[in-house]
Design a protein around this motif. Sequence first.
Motif, mmCIF file in Angstrom:
data_model
loop_
_atom_site.group_PDB
_atom_site.id
_atom_site.type_symbol
_atom_site.label_atom_id
_atom_site.label_comp_id
_atom_site.label_asym_id
_atom_site.label_seq_id
_atom_site.Cartn_x
_atom_site.Cartn_y
_atom_site.Cartn_z
ATOM 1 N N ARG A 111 -18.040 1.004 -3.207
ATOM 2 C CA ARG A 111 -17.837 -0.451 -3.126
ATOM 3 C C ARG A 111 -18.836 -1.163 -4.037
ATOM 4 O O ARG A 111 -18.470 -2.057 -4.803
ATOM 5 C CB ARG A 111 -17.980 -0.956 -1.693
ATOM 6 C CG ARG A 111 -17.845 -2.489 -1.602
ATOM 7 C CD ARG A 111 -17.921 -3.031 -0.190
ATOM 8 N NE ARG A 111 -16.792 -2.585 0.606
ATOM 9 C CZ ARG A 111 -16.872 -1.829 1.686
ATOM 10 N NH1 ARG A 111 -18.054 -1.439 2.127
ATOM 11 N NH2 ARG A 111 -15.785 -1.460 2.334
ATOM 12 N N GLY A 121 -8.886 -4.215 -3.725
ATOM 13 C CA GLY A 121 -7.906 -5.170 -3.210
ATOM 14 C C GLY A 121 -7.496 -6.173 -4.272
ATOM 15 O O GLY A 121 -7.527 -5.885 -5.471
ATOM 16 N N VAL A 122 -7.137 -7.360 -3.818
ATOM 17 C CA VAL A 122 -6.585 -8.349 -4.738
ATOM 18 C C VAL A 122 -7.668 -8.916 -5.661
ATOM 19 O O VAL A 122 -7.387 -9.283 -6.812
ATOM 20 C CB VAL A 122 -5.818 -9.449 -3.961
ATOM 21 C CG1 VAL A 122 -6.787 -10.370 -3.225
ATOM 22 C CG2 VAL A 122 -4.898 -10.244 -4.888
ATOM 23 N N PRO A 159 -12.087 0.486 -1.756
ATOM 24 C CA PRO A 159 -11.831 -0.963 -1.681
ATOM 25 C C PRO A 159 -11.448 -1.549 -3.036
ATOM 26 O O PRO A 159 -12.288 -2.011 -3.792
ATOM 27 C CB PRO A 159 -13.177 -1.534 -1.176
ATOM 28 C CG PRO A 159 -14.204 -0.524 -1.561
ATOM 29 C CD PRO A 159 -13.501 0.805 -1.572
ATOM 30 N N SER A 184 -1.541 -6.995 -5.319
ATOM 31 C CA SER A 184 -1.915 -6.162 -4.169
ATOM 32 C C SER A 184 -1.925 -6.945 -2.866
ATOM 33 O O SER A 184 -2.643 -7.917 -2.704
ATOM 34 C CB SER A 184 -3.270 -5.511 -4.406
ATOM 35 O OG SER A 184 -4.288 -6.470 -4.377
ATOM 36 N N GLN A 185 -1.098 -6.491 -1.960
ATOM 37 C CA GLN A 185 -1.049 -7.040 -0.605
ATOM 38 C C GLN A 185 -1.886 -6.167 0.319
ATOM 39 O O GLN A 185 -1.692 -6.159 1.535
ATOM 40 C CB GLN A 185 0.407 -7.097 -0.110
ATOM 41 C CG GLN A 185 1.335 -7.842 -1.045
ATOM 42 C CD GLN A 185 0.868 -9.261 -1.320
ATOM 43 O OE1 GLN A 185 0.694 -10.032 -0.396
ATOM 44 N NE2 GLN A 185 0.650 -9.595 -2.587
ATOM 45 N N TYR A 186 -2.770 -5.370 -0.244
ATOM 46 C CA TYR A 186 -3.607 -4.441 0.525
ATOM 47 C C TYR A 186 -5.050 -4.679 0.102
ATOM 48 O O TYR A 186 -5.309 -5.306 -0.932
ATOM 49 C CB TYR A 186 -3.195 -2.994 0.216
ATOM 50 C CG TYR A 186 -3.091 -2.735 -1.270
ATOM 51 C CD1 TYR A 186 -4.239 -2.532 -2.043
ATOM 52 C CD2 TYR A 186 -1.855 -2.760 -1.937
ATOM 53 C CE1 TYR A 186 -4.160 -2.347 -3.418
ATOM 54 C CE2 TYR A 186 -1.781 -2.578 -3.316
ATOM 55 C CZ TYR A 186 -2.936 -2.370 -4.039
ATOM 56 O OH TYR A 186 -2.877 -2.207 -5.396
ATOM 57 N N SER A 187 -5.976 -4.159 0.897
ATOM 58 C CA SER A 187 -7.383 -4.307 0.504
ATOM 59 C C SER A 187 -7.984 -2.974 0.076
ATOM 60 O O SER A 187 -9.028 -2.944 -0.558
ATOM 61 C CB SER A 187 -8.189 -4.902 1.655
ATOM 62 O OG SER A 187 -8.038 -4.107 2.805
ATOM 63 N N ASP A 188 -7.324 -1.874 0.433
ATOM 64 C CA ASP A 188 -7.860 -0.552 0.104
ATOM 65 C C ASP A 188 -6.769 0.344 -0.468
ATOM 66 O O ASP A 188 -5.611 0.249 -0.095
ATOM 67 C CB ASP A 188 -8.424 0.127 1.361
ATOM 68 C CG ASP A 188 -9.616 -0.617 1.924
ATOM 69 O OD1 ASP A 188 -10.717 -0.441 1.403
ATOM 70 O OD2 ASP A 188 -9.412 -1.405 2.866
ATOM 71 N N VAL A 224 0.830 -1.204 0.000
ATOM 72 C CA VAL A 224 0.000 0.000 0.000
ATOM 73 C C VAL A 224 0.873 1.266 0.000
ATOM 74 O O VAL A 224 0.504 2.277 -0.601
ATOM 75 C CB VAL A 224 -1.015 -0.012 1.174
ATOM 76 C CG1 VAL A 224 -0.333 0.180 2.511
ATOM 77 C CG2 VAL A 224 -2.124 1.004 0.944
ATOM 78 N N ASP A 260 -10.346 5.921 1.604
ATOM 79 C CA ASP A 260 -9.799 4.748 0.909
ATOM 80 C C ASP A 260 -10.879 4.063 0.085
ATOM 81 O O ASP A 260 -12.043 4.045 0.474
ATOM 82 C CB ASP A 260 -9.243 3.735 1.919
ATOM 83 C CG ASP A 260 -8.059 4.297 2.670
ATOM 84 O OD1 ASP A 260 -6.951 4.270 2.118
ATOM 85 O OD2 ASP A 260 -8.256 4.788 3.802
#
Lengths: 355, 355
Positions: free
Chosen positions: B262, B288-289, B286, A280-284, A258, B284
């Motif tokens: 989202r 993510g991966v 959302p 991506s090692q992040y969620s947001d 991130v 932020d």
Amino acid sequence: MNGSAYGKAEGMKATLIHGTHDIRVSSDVPDPVIRDDTDAIVRVLRSCICGSDLWPYNSADDNPQGDRIGHEFLGVIEEVGSGVRNRTAGQLVAPFVWADNTCDFCAQGLQTSCRHGGGWGSDGTDGGQGEAVRVPFADGTLVPMPGEPDDALLASMLTLSDVFSTGHHAAVSARVRRGDTVAVVGDGAVGLCAVLAAKRLGAERIILLGRHTDRTDLGREFGATDVVAERGDEAVEKVRELTGGDGVDAALECVGYVEAIRTAIEVTKDGRLVGRVGVSQYSDIPLGVGEFMRNVGVHGGVAPARAYIEELLPDVLEGRIQPGRVFDRTIGLDEVPDGYRAMNDREALKVLIKP
Amino acid sequence: MNGSAYGKAEGMKATLIHGTHDIRVSSDVPDPVIRDDTDAIVRVLRSCICGSDLWPYNSADDNPQGDRIGHEFLGVIEEVGSGVRNRTAGQLVAPFVWADNTCDFCAQGLQTSCRHGGGWGSDGTDGGQGEAVRVPFADGTLVPMPGEPDDALLASMLTLSDVFSTGHHAAVSARVRRGDTVAVVGDGAVGLCAVLAAKRLGAERIILLGRHTDRTDLGREFGATDVVAERGDEAVEKVRELTGGDGVDAALECVGYVEAIRTAIEVTKDGRLVGRVGVSQYSDIPLGVGEFMRNVGVHGGVAPARAYIEELLPDVLEGRIQPGRVFDRTIGLDEVPDGYRAMNDREALKVLIKP
């Protein structure tokens, strides 16, 4: 066609992941056999370890049975199923994910979302870090490549199966245009390939954010005009300084943390895009009201390499670009566990495997 | 040219925000005067309350002096400074933010990031919810409009200064193309304008997510082919059901809450974009991966209406679109405080002000 007719009893060598930091090479993995008539069997000439392989390397659960691993490879077709129309034994080919290459997603160049496709190692397919692979949808998945290439050319051709195509995808996702100023966040193999891809697309100025001199030196050879070794806020300040306060026309995020995507967003000029390709090692993603007022966005994701290979191949074959230079170590299959360790310890930039 | 030569002693009526839920109309706000020779004074014919005005309405700190407010207006030029070249007294004009319209950002159609521009009420400029406004960079900021329009046409022309241009920006940011299936998240005035904008750009199917029947009914008249009243996961499921599981080619986020973005992201088809124009009340997004594997992205932000007005104006003038139908209440300046209340209580969709 029944696959068993193609079965071989002796077994082959292939890499398995059994858990965190537990990579093993087995010698008795079943030889791949044609299962569906659209399959092909590819004998692997070159494979490699991907930065994204390090995520499971550092986090996989224990698994006594082991999972096949590896998705970047290049090889020679050994046999094809009876339903394969346009690929034949003996052809040199590179795949990434497997895809029918005929569905609507594939037609739009998003083979990673193919309606019938999948990733190596999933759904009973093989991983690329082994002697041979059963390839589903051979007509769609495999891109034929010409000739009898030498070692250096083979290495560059191999990068089309993922790492260079991924750098290119970052640039495409960020809409890099001729004359642009571009920032590349990350000096791993993908970041260096993103530099090369941005240069190839006509970027005039390329600022590489990285702190490993041996890597950023190669980045300069690939086209980076500036290197920023700072991180976080200091890196943002430096890039803004280098761009008269405005930031860059496109930022290519090639890390996956991130902090990296935050840096990429903050150095991006109003109205422009970040192209993200770091898994991506992040969620947001930090895209709040500041970025709203600046009209900065983010696009990208896993690279549909299949969509790019034909476009990128001529530049590789004719030597105008040499993405294979990201490989700084070559090993055999038996050394794969140490190859993972070396990449994870940043001892090696990217490891080439000759099975 | 010295502004004082244009000063008028009597003062004028204008709206001030003094704190949360504290909107007042003052009768002795100084009349605007030419300050820079590139200024114009515009007498306001129509103004309105923006959904984004409700954010300070619900959160502003106490401020005994009050701040000018309002940024959507349309009026007649009363006088111009000596440096104004292409605008003259008597012209009907619509502005959004003020901008020189000559810098590199403006040239790229991002007047909201103009190097010399700003928003109404900032840097000593006036707000639009008043009798008159000093307009900086008159040549750049003001778009001349033809004729002696009737009430309905004036209302539609007024929407070009923000709300309809904002809906259009959502569609442009999400790269809406002819034949697309589009989702619009939010049935406020911006959401309804986004429906109209998507339709105008050739979207074939438009799914409007909203639960206020009177609003979604207007949305259907604007071009929505489907209405989804559910929220959150249920809304996502419903949109996916309506699109054969795939999601939409473009999602237009017209709310500003993280739940809305989202939802927009989750209904977006692999490879495609969310266009966000709801003023972000989140820090932020959302992404993510899951979205990484699907190559879904987000672009957009505050709308550079100035860049769109000339393109959109003919369709308004010739009656092909009637975005002014989002106004469901018309008030005078004295009623502005109640207009805010009515919009905030969702009693009114969008309030038109005739000073």
